[in-house]
Design a protein around this motif. Sequence first.
Motif, PDB file in Angstrom:
ATOM      1  N   ASN A   9     -11.178   4.624   3.162  1.00  0.00           N
ATOM      2  CA  ASN A   9     -12.409   3.899   3.724  1.00  0.00           C
ATOM      3  C   ASN A   9     -11.913   2.475   4.002  1.00  0.00           C
ATOM      4  N   PRO A  10     -11.890   2.213   5.039  1.00  0.00           N
ATOM      5  CA  PRO A  10     -11.673   0.792   5.737  1.00  0.00           C
ATOM      6  C   PRO A  10     -12.596  -0.256   4.921  1.00  0.00           C
ATOM      7  N   ALA A  11     -13.591   0.096   4.661  1.00  0.00           N
ATOM      8  CA  ALA A  11     -14.598  -0.898   4.095  1.00  0.00           C
ATOM      9  C   ALA A  11     -14.375  -1.129   2.533  1.00  0.00           C
ATOM     10  N   SER A  12     -13.506  -0.430   1.894  1.00  0.00           N
ATOM     11  CA  SER A  12     -13.120  -0.646   0.552  1.00  0.00           C
ATOM     12  C   SER A  12     -12.458  -1.847   0.398  1.00  0.00           C
ATOM     13  N   SER A  13     -12.953  -2.846  -0.671  1.00  0.00           N
ATOM     14  CA  SER A  13     -12.453  -4.034  -0.969  1.00  0.00           C
ATOM     15  C   SER A  13     -11.021  -3.776  -1.648  1.00  0.00           C
ATOM     16  N   ASP A  14     -10.423  -5.019  -1.431  1.00  0.00           N
ATOM     17  CA  ASP A  14      -9.123  -5.170  -2.231  1.00  0.00           C
ATOM     18  C   ASP A  14      -9.172  -4.721  -3.846  1.00  0.00           C
ATOM     19  N   LEU A  15     -10.146  -5.266  -4.392  1.00  0.00           N
ATOM     20  CA  LEU A  15     -10.368  -4.958  -5.717  1.00  0.00           C
ATOM     21  C   LEU A  15     -10.680  -3.576  -6.126  1.00  0.00           C
ATOM     22  N   VAL A  16     -11.336  -2.872  -5.258  1.00  0.00           N
ATOM     23  CA  VAL A  16     -11.287  -1.365  -5.605  1.00  0.00           C
ATOM     24  C   VAL A  16     -10.278  -0.601  -5.253  1.00  0.00           C
ATOM     25  N   ILE A  17      -9.339  -1.092  -4.243  1.00  0.00           N
ATOM     26  CA  ILE A  17      -8.028  -0.378  -4.128  1.00  0.00           C
ATOM     27  C   ILE A  17      -7.322  -0.656  -5.375  1.00  0.00           C
ATOM     28  N   GLY A  18      -7.115  -1.879  -5.755  1.00  0.00           N
ATOM     29  CA  GLY A  18      -6.393  -2.167  -6.849  1.00  0.00           C
ATOM     30  C   GLY A  18      -6.754  -1.336  -8.074  1.00  0.00           C
ATOM     31  N   GLU A  19      -8.028  -1.090  -8.122  1.00  0.00           N
ATOM     32  CA  GLU A  19      -8.390  -0.366  -9.326  1.00  0.00           C
ATOM     33  C   GLU A  19      -7.714   1.207  -8.978  1.00  0.00           C
ATOM     34  N   PHE A  58      -1.553  11.195  -1.311  1.00  0.00           N
ATOM     35  CA  PHE A  58      -1.649   9.895  -1.879  1.00  0.00           C
ATOM     36  C   PHE A  58      -0.299   8.955  -1.658  1.00  0.00           C
ATOM     37  N   ILE A  59       0.897   9.612  -1.477  1.00  0.00           N
ATOM     38  CA  ILE A  59       2.189   9.038  -1.039  1.00  0.00           C
ATOM     39  C   ILE A  59       2.048   8.255   0.560  1.00  0.00           C
ATOM     40  N   GLU A  60       1.328   9.049   1.207  1.00  0.00           N
ATOM     41  CA  GLU A  60       1.188   8.341   2.467  1.00  0.00           C
ATOM     42  C   GLU A  60       0.033   7.186   2.398  1.00  0.00           C
ATOM     43  N   LEU A  61      -0.790   7.502   1.715  1.00  0.00           N
ATOM     44  CA  LEU A  61      -1.667   6.214   1.762  1.00  0.00           C
ATOM     45  C   LEU A  61      -1.079   4.948   0.733  1.00  0.00           C
ATOM     46  N   LEU A  62      -0.088   5.067  -0.179  1.00  0.00           N
ATOM     47  CA  LEU A  62       0.298   3.972  -0.780  1.00  0.00           C
ATOM     48  C   LEU A  62       1.325   3.377  -0.042  1.00  0.00           C
ATOM     49  N   ILE A  63       2.125   4.274   0.958  1.00  0.00           N
ATOM     50  CA  ILE A  63       3.414   3.434   1.728  1.00  0.00           C
ATOM     51  C   ILE A  63       2.754   2.154   2.438  1.00  0.00           C
ATOM     52  N   PRO A  64       1.688   2.314   3.376  1.00  0.00           N
ATOM     53  CA  PRO A  64       1.417   0.883   3.826  1.00  0.00           C
ATOM     54  C   PRO A  64       1.082  -0.100   3.077  1.00  0.00           C
ATOM     55  N   LEU A  65       0.512   0.324   1.719  1.00  0.00           N
ATOM     56  CA  LEU A  65       0.268  -0.775   0.800  1.00  0.00           C
ATOM     57  C   LEU A  65       1.482  -1.581   0.247  1.00  0.00           C
ATOM     58  N   THR A  66       2.759  -1.039   0.495  1.00  0.00           N
ATOM     59  CA  THR A  66       3.963  -1.624  -0.038  1.00  0.00           C
ATOM     60  C   THR A  66       3.893  -2.868   0.761  1.00  0.00           C
ATOM     61  N   ARG A  67       3.357  -2.969   2.030  1.00  0.00           N
ATOM     62  CA  ARG A  67       3.317  -4.335   2.834  1.00  0.00           C
ATOM     63  C   ARG A  67       2.160  -5.003   2.811  1.00  0.00           C
ATOM     64  N   SER A  68       1.283  -4.733   1.889  1.00  0.00           N
ATOM     65  CA  SER A  68       0.301  -5.634   1.567  1.00  0.00           C
ATOM     66  C   SER A  68       0.505  -7.069   1.670  1.00  0.00           C
ATOM     67  N   SER A  69      -0.368  -8.003   2.044  1.00  0.00           N
ATOM     68  CA  SER A  69      -0.558  -9.196   1.862  1.00  0.00           C
ATOM     69  C   SER A  69      -0.928  -9.511   0.688  1.00  0.00           C
ATOM     70  N   VAL A  70      -1.443  -8.800  -0.130  1.00  0.00           N
ATOM     71  CA  VAL A  70      -2.072  -9.103  -1.399  1.00  0.00           C
ATOM     72  C   VAL A  70      -1.248  -8.777  -2.297  1.00  0.00           C
ATOM     73  N   PRO A  71      -0.697  -9.705  -3.302  1.00  0.00           N
ATOM     74  CA  PRO A  71       0.656  -9.257  -4.093  1.00  0.00           C
ATOM     75  C   PRO A  71       0.306  -8.285  -5.230  1.00  0.00           C
ATOM     76  N   GLU A  72      -1.081  -8.371  -5.627  1.00  0.00           N
ATOM     77  CA  GLU A  72      -1.344  -7.407  -6.753  1.00  0.00           C
ATOM     78  C   GLU A  72      -1.108  -5.922  -6.149  1.00  0.00           C
ATOM     79  N   LEU A  73      -1.717  -5.676  -4.946  1.00  0.00           N
ATOM     80  CA  LEU A  73      -1.776  -4.467  -4.159  1.00  0.00           C
ATOM     81  C   LEU A  73      -0.455  -4.039  -3.705  1.00  0.00           C
ATOM     82  N   GLN A  74       0.449  -4.992  -3.410  1.00  0.00           N
ATOM     83  CA  GLN A  74       1.849  -4.626  -2.989  1.00  0.00           C
ATOM     84  C   GLN A  74       2.481  -4.186  -4.251  1.00  0.00           C
ATOM     85  N   TYR A  75       2.464  -4.958  -5.315  1.00  0.00           N
ATOM     86  CA  TYR A  75       3.163  -4.468  -6.529  1.00  0.00           C
ATOM     87  C   TYR A  75       2.724  -3.261  -7.276  1.00  0.00           C
TER      88      TYR A  75
END
Length: 599
Positions: free
Chosen positions: A395-405, A428-445
Amino acid sequence: MGATCSSILPSSCCRQDEGSNREEEPLLADKERRAVNMLVELFERRSTVSFYEGEPLSALSTLAYSDIYHLQLSAATVFSEVSEMDTRPVAREALEPILYMLQSPHIDVQNGASAALGNLAVNVENKLLIMRMGGLEPLIRQMLSPNIDAQVNSVGCITNLATADENKTPIAKSGALLPLTRLARSRDLRVQRNAAGALLNMTHSAEHRQQLIGAGAVPVLVELLGLDDPELQYYATTALSNIAVDDSGRQLLWNTQPVLIDALIRLVDTSTIKVQCQTLLTLRNLASDDQFQVQIVEKGGLDSLLPLLQSAYDPLVISASACLRNLSIHPDNEKPILDSGILTCLISLITQSGNEEVQCHLISALRNLVANNNADNTSFAEAGLFDHVKEVMENPASSDLVIGEVIAALNVFVINESLWPYVLNGGFIELLIPLTRSSVPELQYNACVTLSSIAAKANEGSESLVRAWDRPDGGLQSYLAAFLAIDEGMDPMLRSIALWTVLLFLESESPDLIRLVTSHPSIIRNIEKIAAANASSDGDPRNSAYTGDSFAGPRSSRAFESDIYDQDGENTEENDDDVYTRMVNLAQDVVSLVNTLEY
């Protein structure tokens, strides 16, 4: 209050009949008589007059400083009446006559003055000025009066003064907390409410909470929970919630208030929503400690709490889910929560709720329940956990906080023996790969760490990893190549995670994965360059991050040894030198393993 001049000023001064018996009138000085006449005229059009400056203030001051009781009372009453509607910032000149009357020997003059101060003290600038001008001391004296109206007004004013941070320490040091605590037990509801409100306003810093505890406020606040007045219940629960923020406060409550949890659980079922919300937040704060986590459940807290998750009122759902999140931390609570039949509801709410706080709390609670349960957890998957989690991630509307959880939860799910196949094969692997380039450090890590945890399962399910090697967005190979590129700006911790992931791929028994890694045009070559960066280690096994007897064979339980970022707390950072050393050692381990492989 709609008062008229005759109800505020001496009746003889309001008469316009020159034939009146003047012997019955107070003996007024000319200045006082002029002031009275002016105020009679001004008060009739008071909505357009400022009594805090100019001639109106001068006239009121004349009455305030008069030796005649009725004139003083008139001034106090006018200030009280006017300040009910006009609470603008005032100058010292306006407060001086009010503070003077606060020290009058006549209690009704004091009451009018303290009522005026209480009204003006809703304004921040006035709060500070009243304190700077010494208004607190006479208010405390009035608070000690046996007169109920005096108690109501003085405590109400102190309650307002205590909302300003700058005033809290002087109030705490003034000796006001002891009488405020005593008055919170008053038989007069108005006094009780004002005193409880003042105590609440003094609970917003750790220092002042300790001073309240020293004044004996805690047992009084607990007593207030059992009264029928919703305002008192709200003040008491909020104050106790703040006290429960501190470790020492929770320990004191545990040691000295055995009836606290029972009283709070009863209030969860109250019909007053704001009391319900605050009670749940108090339980949430108490449930930061394991003894309270267990006690709340043992005393039946779940029976009252869980139905509120289905409320239509968002603040109530937020409070209930926050409380459940903390209760779910304790392993002993896992079975009662699951036995309650609430699992399907919790999972559905992840997507049904549009509130990010609720989503975060519930995802974290589900993560805790899985982490606490070593038994078969397939019931979570059967209840639709992974469908709902995936929907949130997509869901593109999901916030970074929710995605982090969600990512933090996936990292727990993938190391669970019952649930890892659902993560590995659920897209889920396919959903996690783009997040490795996230500008949010916690999400990327966290995305990188979770991918490394998935990589630890490569021996059992390499097909999903092979499919994701080059897609989406370049796939796993693009992520690994980017993080292993010789770039001085790359975070050594992120590079270490990439190295660990490569090591796990090479340890797997998947020929396809091993071939994809070793045949990549840059991954192994760049790892060799990283390994060569520290020739001084000389292959000493004590410097190696890899501690196995050999490099062959699967190690499905291994995970990257670093804390994943959690929304509940901060990640503990390693020393920079340690991170760099580990990175180089990991690279050397990969090179050593590659040299043993036949490919």
